[in-house]
Enzyme design. Structure first.
Site, mmCIF file in Angstrom:
data_model
loop_
_atom_site.group_PDB
_atom_site.id
_atom_site.type_symbol
_atom_site.label_atom_id
_atom_site.label_comp_id
_atom_site.label_asym_id
_atom_site.label_seq_id
_atom_site.Cartn_x
_atom_site.Cartn_y
_atom_site.Cartn_z
ATOM 1 N N LYS A 105 6.776 39.987 10.808
ATOM 2 C CA LYS A 105 5.776 39.733 11.841
ATOM 3 C C LYS A 105 4.416 39.393 11.229
ATOM 4 C CE LYS A 105 8.165 39.121 14.613
ATOM 5 N NZ LYS A 105 8.273 38.113 15.680
ATOM 6 N N TYR B 195 10.917 44.234 9.265
ATOM 7 C CA TYR B 195 10.417 43.664 10.520
ATOM 8 C C TYR B 195 8.900 43.497 10.468
ATOM 9 C CZ TYR B 195 9.723 42.921 15.522
ATOM 10 O OH TYR B 195 9.371 42.392 16.741
#
Length: 299
Positions: A173, A169
């Site tokens: 990002k 994740y």
């Protein structure tokens, strides 16, 4: 302790069209509601069109639903074709809000690591395809999770190194921050030839938001505990969406990064915040752009 929801001044958006991905829940839903409340026509680009139509029916203003599954580059192209087709309409603001997190490593329909595909490559391709219709601004919902990552272009899909939800994740990002930076530079130096003059990119971080994306452990008991903690300490999705609305409506320097003004930018009112050196590096951004182009070229 209970969280008090505040607000910001949002201008009249009558006559504008906003295209919002992932608009059936959480921050995306609250962004759609806020834009519609202020008069915008809202296009909901969503995977679950049934839920999308329910949301559309609940909005006070005009709306449209387009099917978009960011885990399939074929779906991304079909959605873009629909938006550019017979019912094509100018888009004032594109909000790349949709995102995913999974408890185990998975791959998309195109064979790429799921979080990289849904959070970076799908939005990258979708934005590039609809960009000629965007008249004012592209907003990319990033995260301060990017601060825990270095983008590994040698193994971006975690095929050799250890995969964890947090690592994947965070890398995705950071990828959002980087391709946003590269896109903004292209808009300003003329390399994005099909784009309307004056369009810019803004990056935003919603803070710690009480949304369904936190329920990703794969364990119902753990997810319930996380939800309870978030309901007490995280800010409501309506509050978290203020950073998106701020990034979408304020006159800001190109490629600014907006987030909550509280401790560690987890909650609070929208303000300009800092990002890592890697997320600000134009050379790394160009390498990421080249990687994303190659990954999506054959879709």
């Amino acid at each position: 302790m209970p969280v008090t929801t505040k607000t910001i001044d949002i201008p009249d958006l009558t006559g504008q069209t906003w295209l919002i991905t992932g608009a059936t829940s959480g921050v995306g839903l609250e962004t759609a509601r806020s834009a519609s409340d202020r008069g915008a026509r809202v296009v909901l680009a969503v995977r679950d069109t049934g839920r999308g139509h329910q949301v559309a029916d609940s909005l006070p203003g005009p709306s449209r639903v387009v099917e978009l599954d960011l885990a399939s580059l074929g779906s991304v192209r079909r959605a873009a074709d629909e938006l550019r087709g017979g019912e094509a309409e100018p888009i004032d603001v594109l909000v790349n809000n949709a995102g995913a997190i999974t408890p185990r490593r998975r791959e998309t329909a195109d064979g790429v690591e799921m979080l990289l595909g849904v959070n970076v490559l799908g939005p990258f391709l979708f934005t590039n395809l609809v960009l000629p219709g965007v008249r004012r601004r592209v907003v990319i919902v990033g995260s301060n999770a990017h601060k825990a990552a270095t983008f590994d272009l040698d193994d971006p899909h975690f095929r050799r190194r250890r995969w964890t939800p947090a690592a994947a994740y965070a890398q995705s990002k950071l990828g959002d921050m980087l391709w946003g930076l590269a896109l903004d530079r292209r808009l300003r130096d003329g390399r994005a030839e099909a784009a309307v003059a004056g369009v810019d990119v803004q990056l935003t971080h919603p803070g710690w938001a009480a949304t369904g994306i936190t329920n990703a452990s794969g364990n119902a008991v753990v997810d319930t505990m996380i939800t309870r903690v978030c309901s007490v300490f995280a800010q409501p999705a309506s509050q978290a969406a203020l950073t998106t609305m701020f990034a979408a409506t304020r006159p800001l320097p190109p490629c600014s990064y907006t987030g909550p003004d509280g401790l560690r930018n987890l909650r609070g009112m929208p303000t300009l915040i800092g990002r890592t050196a890697e997320a600000s590096d134009p050379e790394i951004a160009e390498r990421l752009w080249g990687f994303a182009e190659a990954e999506t070229a054959g879709a």
